[in-house]
Design a protein around this motif. Structure first.
Motif, PDB file in Angstrom:
ATOM      1  N   TRP A  53       0.855  -1.183   0.000  1.00  0.00           N
ATOM      2  CA  TRP A  53       0.000   0.000   0.000  1.00  0.00           C
ATOM      3  C   TRP A  53       0.887   1.228   0.000  1.00  0.00           C
ATOM      4  O   TRP A  53       1.921   1.250   0.660  1.00  0.00           O
ATOM      5  CB  TRP A  53      -0.888   0.031   1.245  1.00  0.00           C
ATOM      6  N   PHE A  54       0.471   2.259  -0.714  1.00  0.00           N
ATOM      7  CA  PHE A  54       1.159   3.543  -0.732  1.00  0.00           C
ATOM      8  C   PHE A  54       0.345   4.526   0.081  1.00  0.00           C
ATOM      9  O   PHE A  54      -0.862   4.657  -0.126  1.00  0.00           O
ATOM     10  CB  PHE A  54       1.311   4.055  -2.172  1.00  0.00           C
ATOM     11  N   GLU A  55       1.013   5.224   0.991  1.00  0.00           N
ATOM     12  CA  GLU A  55       0.322   6.215   1.807  1.00  0.00           C
ATOM     13  C   GLU A  55       0.099   7.480   0.982  1.00  0.00           C
ATOM     14  O   GLU A  55       1.042   8.042   0.434  1.00  0.00           O
ATOM     15  CB  GLU A  55       1.173   6.532   3.036  1.00  0.00           C
ATOM     16  N   LEU A  56      -1.155   7.902   0.904  1.00  0.00           N
ATOM     17  CA  LEU A  56      -1.495   9.137   0.198  1.00  0.00           C
ATOM     18  C   LEU A  56      -1.554  10.333   1.141  1.00  0.00           C
ATOM     19  O   LEU A  56      -1.213  11.455   0.767  1.00  0.00           O
ATOM     20  CB  LEU A  56      -2.837   8.990  -0.517  1.00  0.00           C
ATOM     21  N   ALA A  57      -2.006  10.084   2.371  1.00  0.00           N
ATOM     22  CA  ALA A  57      -2.131  11.154   3.366  1.00  0.00           C
ATOM     23  C   ALA A  57      -2.183  10.524   4.747  1.00  0.00           C
ATOM     24  O   ALA A  57      -2.523   9.347   4.888  1.00  0.00           O
ATOM     25  CB  ALA A  57      -3.396  11.978   3.107  1.00  0.00           C
ATOM     26  N   ARG A  58      -1.850  11.349   5.742  1.00  0.00           N
ATOM     27  CA  ARG A  58      -1.921  10.875   7.136  1.00  0.00           C
ATOM     28  C   ARG A  58      -2.104  12.068   8.053  1.00  0.00           C
ATOM     29  O   ARG A  58      -1.790  13.201   7.698  1.00  0.00           O
ATOM     30  CB  ARG A  58      -0.656  10.118   7.527  1.00  0.00           C
ATOM     31  N   HIS A  59      -2.587  11.770   9.243  1.00  0.00           N
ATOM     32  CA  HIS A  59      -2.548  12.763  10.303  1.00  0.00           C
ATOM     33  C   HIS A  59      -1.147  12.647  10.887  1.00  0.00           C
ATOM     34  O   HIS A  59      -0.766  11.596  11.382  1.00  0.00           O
ATOM     35  CB  HIS A  59      -3.622  12.480  11.351  1.00  0.00           C
ATOM     36  N   GLU A  60      -0.354  13.706  10.765  1.00  0.00           N
ATOM     37  CA  GLU A  60       1.060  13.660  11.152  1.00  0.00           C
ATOM     38  C   GLU A  60       1.212  13.182  12.586  1.00  0.00           C
ATOM     39  O   GLU A  60       0.442  13.557  13.467  1.00  0.00           O
ATOM     40  CB  GLU A  60       1.698  15.038  10.979  1.00  0.00           C
ATOM     41  N   ASN A  61       2.200  12.356  12.807  1.00  0.00           N
ATOM     42  CA  ASN A  61       2.470  11.799  14.120  1.00  0.00           C
ATOM     43  C   ASN A  61       3.977  11.743  14.325  1.00  0.00           C
ATOM     44  O   ASN A  61       4.742  11.844  13.370  1.00  0.00           O
ATOM     45  CB  ASN A  61       1.832  10.419  14.258  1.00  0.00           C
ATOM     46  N   LYS A  62       4.414  11.584  15.571  1.00  0.00           N
ATOM     47  CA  LYS A  62       5.844  11.661  15.871  1.00  0.00           C
ATOM     48  C   LYS A  62       6.634  10.513  15.264  1.00  0.00           C
ATOM     49  O   LYS A  62       7.785  10.690  14.905  1.00  0.00           O
ATOM     50  CB  LYS A  62       6.081  11.746  17.378  1.00  0.00           C
ATOM     51  N   PHE A  63       6.045   9.344  15.109  1.00  0.00           N
ATOM     52  CA  PHE A  63       6.827   8.221  14.601  1.00  0.00           C
ATOM     53  C   PHE A  63       6.952   8.221  13.079  1.00  0.00           C
ATOM     54  O   PHE A  63       7.709   7.440  12.533  1.00  0.00           O
ATOM     55  CB  PHE A  63       6.305   6.874  15.117  1.00  0.00           C
ATOM     56  N   GLN A  64       6.251   9.102  12.385  1.00  0.00           N
ATOM     57  CA  GLN A  64       6.390   9.223  10.936  1.00  0.00           C
ATOM     58  C   GLN A  64       6.806  10.628  10.520  1.00  0.00           C
ATOM     59  O   GLN A  64       6.840  10.922   9.333  1.00  0.00           O
ATOM     60  CB  GLN A  64       5.060   8.912  10.236  1.00  0.00           C
ATOM     61  N   LYS A  65       7.123  11.463  11.472  1.00  0.00           N
ATOM     62  CA  LYS A  65       7.379  12.882  11.189  1.00  0.00           C
ATOM     63  C   LYS A  65       8.422  13.046  10.078  1.00  0.00           C
ATOM     64  O   LYS A  65       9.488  12.471  10.120  1.00  0.00           O
ATOM     65  CB  LYS A  65       7.848  13.590  12.440  1.00  0.00           C
ATOM     66  N   LEU A 149      -4.882   8.707  11.483  1.00  0.00           N
ATOM     67  CA  LEU A 149      -5.619   8.367  10.274  1.00  0.00           C
ATOM     68  C   LEU A 149      -4.627   8.244   9.124  1.00  0.00           C
ATOM     69  O   LEU A 149      -3.684   9.030   9.022  1.00  0.00           O
ATOM     70  CB  LEU A 149      -6.651   9.450   9.941  1.00  0.00           C
ATOM     71  N   TRP A 150      -4.849   7.241   8.296  1.00  0.00           N
ATOM     72  CA  TRP A 150      -4.033   7.032   7.106  1.00  0.00           C
ATOM     73  C   TRP A 150      -4.947   6.779   5.919  1.00  0.00           C
ATOM     74  O   TRP A 150      -5.937   6.063   6.034  1.00  0.00           O
ATOM     75  CB  TRP A 150      -3.104   5.836   7.278  1.00  0.00           C
TER      76      TRP A 150
END
Length: 186
Positions: A53-65, A149-150
């Motif tokens: 899966w390719f991430e198109l959008a997310r609610h920014e979080n510290k572990f993916q910043k 959210l992703w």
């Protein structure tokens, strides 16, 4: 008497450290972007959900910043577990970073709720497939707190109309779509 005092001090220090870690983890969580998270819309066939899966959008979080070119790879394992490899490229770097984890189905009836762990068995998080395409070509993933959210797709760069429809669907699910960070898939 001295040993009893030392034990009390050590216990107090340990309690303060644990309390500090708890408060830090609470303070660094993203804000709630949906106070009324919906239940998953339909069952999930994990065999069809598996793959890249390719991430198109997310609610920014510290572990993916700061990560872009984010992908999630799901592989079914024996015993009903799901192996997960999430990876991406941090801004200004050319090297892909990855986090490996596992998931188990938390809702056998629908398969849409999983418990995931990237940090060993002591910490698990909820992973709810809130909705997905009938052909498993897109997926919207959240969890019950409304903080994460992703938006995922099988294509790294779907047509603009498809992305717009997914963002509209996110809003229809009760999320603040303007709180999402669009992920660059270069």
């Amino acid at each position: 008497m001295k040993q009893s005092t030392a034990i009390k001090i050590a216990t107090g220090v340990a309690a303060a450290a644990i309390g500090g870690l708890f408060l830090y983890s609470r303070a660094t969580r993203p804000p709630v972007i949906n106070p009324t998270v919906p239940q998953p819309a339909k069952p999930v066939d994990l065999a069809r959900y598996a793959g890249t899966w390719f991430e198109l959008a997310r609610h920014e979080n510290k572990f993916q910043k700061g990560l872009d070119a984010v992908t999630a790879e799901y592989t079914l394992e024996d015993g009903g577990k799901v192996a997960i490899v999430n990876s991406g490229i941090r801004a200004g770097e050319n090297e892909r970073v990855a986090a490996e984890g596992h998931a188990i189905v938390a809702d056998e009836e629908t398969g849409a709720k999983l418990k995931v762990s990237f940090f060993g068995p002591l910490y698990t998080g909820d992973y709810w497939v809130l909705d997905h395409g009938d052909n498993y070509d897109w997926s919207i993933v959240g969890e019950p707190s409304g903080r994460y959210l992703w938006v995922l797709s099988r294509e790294p760069r779907p047509a603009p109309a498809t992305l717009q429809a997914l963002l509209d669907h996110v809003e229809a699910l009760g999320y603040d779509r303007w709180a999402l960070r669009i992920t660059r898939q270069d």
